[in-house]
Design a protein around this motif. Sequence first.
Motif, PDB file in Angstrom:
ATOM      1  N   ARG A   1      96.309  25.570  16.022  1.00 44.58           N
ATOM      2  CA  ARG A   1      96.618  25.767  17.267  1.00 44.58           C
ATOM      3  C   ARG A   1      95.843  26.867  18.219  1.00 44.58           C
ATOM      4  O   ARG A   1      95.507  26.794  19.471  1.00 44.58           O
ATOM      5  N   THR A   2      95.293  27.819  17.351  1.00 42.73           N
ATOM      6  CA  THR A   2      94.417  28.574  17.921  1.00 42.73           C
ATOM      7  C   THR A   2      92.886  27.880  18.610  1.00 42.73           C
ATOM      8  O   THR A   2      92.343  28.404  19.544  1.00 42.73           O
ATOM      9  N   ALA A   3      92.589  27.050  17.873  1.00 41.70           N
ATOM     10  CA  ALA A   3      91.400  26.490  17.906  1.00 41.70           C
ATOM     11  C   ALA A   3      91.299  25.327  18.948  1.00 41.70           C
ATOM     12  O   ALA A   3      90.416  25.054  20.113  1.00 41.70           O
ATOM     13  N   LEU A   4      92.610  24.623  19.011  1.00 44.07           N
ATOM     14  CA  LEU A   4      92.799  23.278  20.035  1.00 44.07           C
ATOM     15  C   LEU A   4      93.740  23.576  20.971  1.00 44.07           C
ATOM     16  O   LEU A   4      93.636  22.892  21.994  1.00 44.07           O
TER      17      LEU A   4
ATOM     18  N   ASP B   1      98.281  24.009  21.711  1.00 42.40           N
ATOM     19  CA  ASP B   1      99.501  23.571  21.558  1.00 42.40           C
ATOM     20  C   ASP B   1      99.482  21.946  21.926  1.00 42.40           C
ATOM     21  O   ASP B   1     100.084  21.014  21.160  1.00 42.40           O
ATOM     22  N   ASP B   2      98.908  21.771  23.031  1.00 43.21           N
ATOM     23  CA  ASP B   2      99.039  20.053  23.538  1.00 43.21           C
ATOM     24  C   ASP B   2      98.028  19.320  22.638  1.00 43.21           C
ATOM     25  O   ASP B   2      98.563  18.113  22.097  1.00 43.21           O
ATOM     26  N   ALA B   3      96.903  19.839  22.181  1.00 42.55           N
ATOM     27  CA  ALA B   3      96.109  19.022  21.258  1.00 42.55           C
ATOM     28  C   ALA B   3      96.801  18.949  20.171  1.00 42.55           C
ATOM     29  O   ALA B   3      96.702  17.803  19.312  1.00 42.55           O
ATOM     30  N   LEU B   4      97.320  20.052  19.583  1.00 40.41           N
ATOM     31  CA  LEU B   4      97.925  19.955  18.172  1.00 40.41           C
ATOM     32  C   LEU B   4      99.163  18.851  18.346  1.00 40.41           C
ATOM     33  O   LEU B   4      99.270  18.210  17.151  1.00 40.41           O
ATOM     34  N   ASP B   5      99.811  18.878  19.186  1.00 38.93           N
ATOM     35  CA  ASP B   5     100.858  17.883  19.113  1.00 38.93           C
ATOM     36  C   ASP B   5     100.396  16.435  19.302  1.00 38.93           C
ATOM     37  O   ASP B   5     101.163  15.833  18.590  1.00 38.93           O
ATOM     38  N   ALA B   6      99.416  16.315  20.057  1.00 39.68           N
ATOM     39  CA  ALA B   6      98.722  14.907  19.937  1.00 39.68           C
ATOM     40  C   ALA B   6      98.402  14.522  18.245  1.00 39.68           C
ATOM     41  O   ALA B   6      98.469  13.437  17.916  1.00 39.68           O
TER      42      ALA B   6
END
Length: 278
Positions: free
Chosen positions: A251-254, A256-261
């Motif tokens: 979450r901190t690196a990428l 929320d949107d990227a984590l969801d994908a």
Amino acid sequence: MSASDPGPDHAGWDTHVHVFDAAAPVRPGHYRPAHHPLADAERAAAAAGCTRLVLVQPSVYGSDNGVMLQALEASAGRHRGVAVVDPAVDDATLDRLHAAGVRGIRFNLVSPAGHAGDPGPALAALAPRLRARGWHVQWYAPAERLPDLLRWQAGSGLVFVLDHLAGLHAGLAADDPAWSAAEALAAGGAWIKLSGWYRLRAAPPYDALRPAIRRAAALFGERTLWGSDWPHTAFAPGSAPDPSLLLSPLRTALGDDALDAVRRRHPRPLYLDEPSPP
């Protein structure tokens, strides 16, 4: 479609969990697992927002996939699996594994109960039958073995999946040759699992891995996956990390949107569709 099963487009995936039966025989020289059945794995995954799992054959069971196969068959198609097989495995066994949801095999070059020696001949022997079924090859390997994987990927015509951030640990220099090999593997169609933080020379909350996570995600793009590594066999009973702690570095690196994908959209081509060859 029930509310408990949002379907492949919207379900969250945990692409790296193990199931264990305490009564099953294990290979010597490693750990003896506690009892961790599928129902417990599903509860843990639900706490992290995931309803679909990829069950990965643990090294302690060798090529006896019985525990995982039983769990997959009980899941009635909801989950997927990655098996460990002997090169001499018969087609009927491969077909049963495929029908249960297995979509790849695994080579473990790290565990003392894993694959000793050169896995190249075994891979070459299995490759035609893996290609025929659309299966991939998952690797748990240290960073220094990535150049070997690059050679095997080029020669096999198979999709490779790299466990636990491909071993690109927190202490690895930015110009280490392993990063060049990882870039070449990604260019050749490999996937990577953003998982196993505690196996990568990092301590909670795993902030030291953020640069490696960002760099790997940039290299592999939509071929990035997330896995919890449940039930965390590196930890003593009762001391496993909380799921939120394992998601925090992503979450901190990428974001929320990227984590969801990574957890919802990216797994589908590998585990539900027929993957294209690299």
